[in-house]
Design an enzyme around this catalytic site. Structure first.
Site, PDB file in Angstrom:
ATOM      1  N   ASP A 192      43.874  53.092  52.380  1.00 12.98           N
ATOM      2  CA  ASP A 192      43.986  52.829  50.948  1.00 12.98           C
ATOM      3  C   ASP A 192      42.747  52.122  50.398  1.00 12.98           C
ATOM      4  OD1 ASP A 192      46.405  54.060  50.875  1.00 12.98           O
ATOM      5  OD2 ASP A 192      47.611  52.241  50.643  1.00 12.98           O
ATOM      6  N   ALA A 209      51.749  31.856  45.272  1.00 19.33           N
ATOM      7  CA  ALA A 209      52.092  30.510  45.748  1.00 19.33           C
ATOM      8  C   ALA A 209      52.152  29.518  44.596  1.00 19.33           C
ATOM      9  CB  ALA A 209      51.095  30.045  46.819  1.00 19.33           C
TER      10      ALA A 209
END
Length: 282
Positions: free
Chosen positions: A68, A206
């Site tokens: 990819d 996060a």
């Protein structure tokens, strides 16, 4: 017919597959252009012409041989040339590079016989304020802003369609396309979307706040980002191509004015890819 071939020039398995494709195309009288790195690595400078923006005008297809990441690189080289790309998987997961090497002859025969489908994939475009420059402003998967230093978070003030949304305190923030929903976005807990969806995704990386979740919104909306960092700089990554900007440089993100054409076989199914590649429901 004329095709252009791109590939991971530093991987032996990719070079072997490219060599096989060259032989296949030669037998069928297909004209081939090679990415400059492949020409150099395979010592074919005197045999095949290079792919350049000048030679791209009458190219019918581009073959991306690798994973990819190679497909994303190929898309960045094709740009707005409107050349359909077929991804041949010599890597691992392969959502974009979907054709397995064992099927290359059959699928390339379908290309020659015009027996295929085309999917239009939207891209993102990022621009910045005075004092900054984006080297690669178009992304097929995502645009990410991330902290530089190891210890402290960055603050990312987001305006969505010119309306204040939220100031994220996090390691970073992703803006992803439907194509990119199965990439970095997936790893940070963002939602999956079918490639045909007319939406984009904002996903924090996060985040410090547990009540802030990824958000899906229409792809004709705009996003403005103002970043603050203890180091007074941050990283911006467009499909994995990263650079550093000063935190007084603001970003404007919107859908790009062109799309990338992805070649798919008639038996291709995104739902089946979810089941086989992500073991959906298992």
């Amino acid at each position: 017919m004329k095709i252009a071939i791109f590939g991971n020039w530093y991987k032996k398995t990719t070079l072997q597959e490219v060599d096989h494709i060259l032989e296949f195309m030669q037998q069928r009288g297909v004209e081939v252009l090679l990415a400059q790195e492949l020409r150099d690595e395979m010592n074919l400078r005197d045999t095949y012409p290079p792919f350049t923006h000048d030679t791209a005008t009458d190219v019918d297809f581009a073959l991306s041989v690798g994973g990819d990441g190679t497909f994303l690189y190929t898309a960045s080289q094709i740009g707005d040339k409107n050349i359909p790309i077929l991804g041949i998987n010599c890597g691992h997961l392969g959502f974009l590079a979907d054709v397995q090497t064992s099927d290359v002859d059959r699928i390339c025969d379908q290309l020659v016989q015009n027996d295929y489908m085309i999917e239009q994939r939207s891209l993102l475009q990022v621009t910045c304020s005075a004092g900054g420059h984006i080297e690669t402003p178009f992304g097929l998967n995502e645009i990410a802003v991330m902290k530089q230093e190891l210890s402290s978070m960055i603050s990312i003030e987001v305006m969505l369609n010119e309306e204040p949304l939220h100031t994220y305190k996090a390691d970073g923030l992703l803006i992803s396309t439907p194509t990119g929903s199965t990439a970095y976005n997936l790893s940070v807990g963002g939602p999956l979307m079918v490639p045909q969806a007319k939406s984009l995704i904002i996903s924090p990386i996060a985040t410090h706040s547990l009540n802030v979740r990824p958000l899906v919104f229409p792809d004709d909306w705009t996003i403005d980002l103002r970043i603050r960092s203890r180091s007074h700089s941050y990283l911006i990554s467009v499909d994995g191509r990263s650079q550093t900007l000063k935190d007084d440089v603001t970003l404007h993100v919107q859908k790009a004015p062109y799309t990338i054409k992805v070649v798919q076989t008639k038996e291709h199914s995104f739902i089946n890819s979810l089941k086989t590649k992500l073991m959906w429901g298992i």
